[in-house]
Design an enzyme around this catalytic site. Structure first.
Site, PDB file in Angstrom:
ATOM      1  N   GLY A 142      78.758  32.675 -29.684  1.00  0.00           N
ATOM      2  CA  GLY A 142      79.705  32.598 -28.583  1.00  0.00           C
ATOM      3  C   GLY A 142      80.976  31.849 -28.926  1.00  0.00           C
ATOM      4  O   GLY A 142      82.085  32.304 -28.616  1.00  0.00           O
ATOM      5  N   ILE A 143      80.858  30.699 -29.590  1.00  0.00           N
ATOM      6  CA  ILE A 143      82.054  29.935 -29.936  1.00  0.00           C
ATOM      7  C   ILE A 143      82.815  30.626 -31.059  1.00  0.00           C
ATOM      8  O   ILE A 143      84.048  30.672 -31.053  1.00  0.00           O
ATOM      9  CB  ILE A 143      81.687  28.490 -30.314  1.00  0.00           C
ATOM     10  CG1 ILE A 143      80.981  27.797 -29.151  1.00  0.00           C
ATOM     11  CG2 ILE A 143      82.948  27.713 -30.706  1.00  0.00           C
ATOM     12  CD1 ILE A 143      80.503  26.393 -29.470  1.00  0.00           C
ATOM     13  N   VAL A 220      83.771  22.469 -36.978  1.00  0.00           N
ATOM     14  CA  VAL A 220      83.477  22.201 -35.568  1.00  0.00           C
ATOM     15  C   VAL A 220      82.022  22.548 -35.278  1.00  0.00           C
ATOM     16  O   VAL A 220      81.648  22.804 -34.146  1.00  0.00           O
ATOM     17  CB  VAL A 220      84.433  22.972 -34.623  1.00  0.00           C
ATOM     18  CG1 VAL A 220      85.835  22.392 -34.674  1.00  0.00           C
ATOM     19  CG2 VAL A 220      84.460  24.469 -34.950  1.00  0.00           C
ATOM     20  N   ARG A 222      78.361  21.165 -37.132  1.00  0.00           N
ATOM     21  CA  ARG A 222      77.658  19.891 -37.205  1.00  0.00           C
ATOM     22  C   ARG A 222      77.964  19.266 -38.560  1.00  0.00           C
ATOM     23  O   ARG A 222      78.135  19.976 -39.561  1.00  0.00           O
ATOM     24  CB  ARG A 222      76.142  20.075 -37.042  1.00  0.00           C
ATOM     25  CG  ARG A 222      75.703  20.362 -35.603  1.00  0.00           C
ATOM     26  CD  ARG A 222      75.922  19.154 -34.704  1.00  0.00           C
ATOM     27  NE  ARG A 222      75.410  19.329 -33.348  1.00  0.00           N
ATOM     28  CZ  ARG A 222      76.134  19.776 -32.336  1.00  0.00           C
ATOM     29  NH1 ARG A 222      77.396  20.118 -32.530  1.00  0.00           N
ATOM     30  NH2 ARG A 222      75.606  19.883 -31.134  1.00  0.00           N
ATOM     31  N   ASP A 245      85.932  17.872 -36.863  1.00  0.00           N
ATOM     32  CA  ASP A 245      85.525  17.227 -35.615  1.00  0.00           C
ATOM     33  C   ASP A 245      84.168  16.566 -35.759  1.00  0.00           C
ATOM     34  O   ASP A 245      83.773  15.779 -34.902  1.00  0.00           O
ATOM     35  CB  ASP A 245      85.480  18.282 -34.493  1.00  0.00           C
ATOM     36  CG  ASP A 245      85.103  17.701 -33.146  1.00  0.00           C
ATOM     37  OD1 ASP A 245      85.679  16.663 -32.772  1.00  0.00           O
ATOM     38  OD2 ASP A 245      84.233  18.274 -32.464  1.00  0.00           O
ATOM     39  N   GLU A 250      77.473  10.193 -38.328  1.00  0.00           N
ATOM     40  CA  GLU A 250      78.262   9.945 -37.129  1.00  0.00           C
ATOM     41  C   GLU A 250      77.641   8.771 -36.369  1.00  0.00           C
ATOM     42  O   GLU A 250      76.422   8.726 -36.216  1.00  0.00           O
ATOM     43  CB  GLU A 250      78.291  11.173 -36.218  1.00  0.00           C
ATOM     44  CG  GLU A 250      79.213  12.274 -36.691  1.00  0.00           C
ATOM     45  CD  GLU A 250      79.365  13.381 -35.666  1.00  0.00           C
ATOM     46  OE1 GLU A 250      78.945  13.199 -34.497  1.00  0.00           O
ATOM     47  OE2 GLU A 250      79.892  14.435 -36.019  1.00  0.00           O
ATOM     48  N   HIS A 269      84.321  13.913 -32.912  1.00  0.00           N
ATOM     49  CA  HIS A 269      83.384  14.793 -32.214  1.00  0.00           C
ATOM     50  C   HIS A 269      83.798  15.013 -30.758  1.00  0.00           C
ATOM     51  O   HIS A 269      83.038  14.779 -29.824  1.00  0.00           O
ATOM     52  CB  HIS A 269      81.949  14.247 -32.296  1.00  0.00           C
ATOM     53  CG  HIS A 269      80.919  15.330 -32.212  1.00  0.00           C
ATOM     54  ND1 HIS A 269      79.701  15.258 -32.859  1.00  0.00           N
ATOM     55  CD2 HIS A 269      80.909  16.522 -31.552  1.00  0.00           C
ATOM     56  CE1 HIS A 269      78.985  16.348 -32.604  1.00  0.00           C
ATOM     57  NE2 HIS A 269      79.700  17.131 -31.813  1.00  0.00           N
TER      58      HIS A 269
END
Length: 306
Positions: A142-143, A220, A222, A245, A250, A269
């Protein structure tokens, strides 16, 4: 069921008949419901796994609803008897616009211009720009599709990579297994795949070395999709650029070497975290609540109990 905060519960508004709700951030104690009453728990947004370990205290839990598209680690956290639904679609537009924005910012030297501004330095340069660049989108969910749509007006030469080679409504999809073979022709590499054993360190030292000079890696997806040590080593030569991102680890430690690299553009993020998030998440939860109240299958179910 439990909501992670009052903001989300209030946004959802009146609940369907038969649904009792309380507040539970997983780490602390629930308010308004008892632990053994919770059948459905909505996870806090962007909570790390250590914050969510308390989910096991809800002994009658049947389903968790994430507020993220990714769900890596959630299955192991909740165990085989708990279903998992994601927020797929909620973050698609925001993440796609950031992916395109990161590519543009890197290819037009926005980071360098900001640093020049802080020093009052007028420093005109010719930058590559996005038009006519050979852009590869790795991930056609979808993205990935939202990124594709937003790139069309920029007059790029686009390729897409998915789990298997095929043709869809928008043309050819190449196999991710063949990414290395095509790396020499990729000037902008946009990553939007889920993190799983098959994509862990998908972008490694070998792939990075195969990219052409001045190529940009836009992550964008992981953090662990990219081998961070290999990325830092390649960026340190000045041959490649990244605009990312997400990172591994993290949050990035303050002394991490990537902070000091002028060819690295770092965003903490923020992919889906825009003003569009709350209304879109609220709309999804309203639909999910109706499904839960009616005993029907919710949207975005990625794992049913074994």
């Amino acid at each position: 069921m439990s909501f992670p905060n009052t903001e989300l519960l209030d946004a959802v508004g009146p609940l369907p008949a038969g649904i009792k709700a309380g507040i539970w951030d997983i780490a602390g104690e629930p308010i308004g419901v008892e632990l053994d009453e919770i059948d459905v728990a909505v996870f806090p947004y962007m909570a790390n796994m250590s914050m969510l370990k308390g989910i096991g205290r809800a002994g009658n839990l049947q389903l968790v609803q994430t507020q993220t598209t990714g769900f890596d680690g959630v299955h192991e956290l909740v165990g085989p008897d708990v279903a998992v639904a994601t927020a797929a679609g909620v973050h698609a537009a925001a993440t796609a616009e950031l992916a395109v924005g990161l590519a543009l910012a890197s290819l037009r030297g926005i980071g360098e211009s900001v640093r020049d501004q802080t020093e009052g330095r007028w420093n005109p340069r010719r930058w590559p720009g996005l038009a006519d660049r050979r852009v590869a989108i790795v991930g056609v969910g979808g993205i990935g599709e939202e990124i594709r749509k937003r790139l069309v007006p920029f007059e790029v030469e686009m390729s897409r990579f998915g789990t298997r080679a095929r043709t869809d409504a928008h043309g050819e999809v190449l196999a991710i297994d063949d990414l290395l073979e095509h790396a020499k022709d990729i000037e902008v590499l946009i990553l939007i795949v889920p993190h799983n054993p098959g994509t862990h360190h998908l972008v490694d030292a070998e792939l990075l070395a195969a990219l052409p000079d001045d190529a940009v890696i836009v992550n964008v997806a992981r953090g662990p999709v990219v081998d961070t040590d290999a990325l830092v080593a390649e960026l340190s030569t000045g041959r490649l650029r990244c605009a990312s991102d997400v990172f591994d680890p993290e949050p990035l430690p303050g002394d991490h070497p990537i902070w000091s690299l002028p060819n690295a553009l770092i965003v903490p993020h923020n992919g889906g975290n825009t003003e569009a998030f709350l209304p879109r998440m609220t709309a999804l939860l309203k639909r999910q609540l109706v499904a839960w109240a009616n005993g029907t299958e919710p949207e975005n179910l990625v794992r049913k109990p074994e």
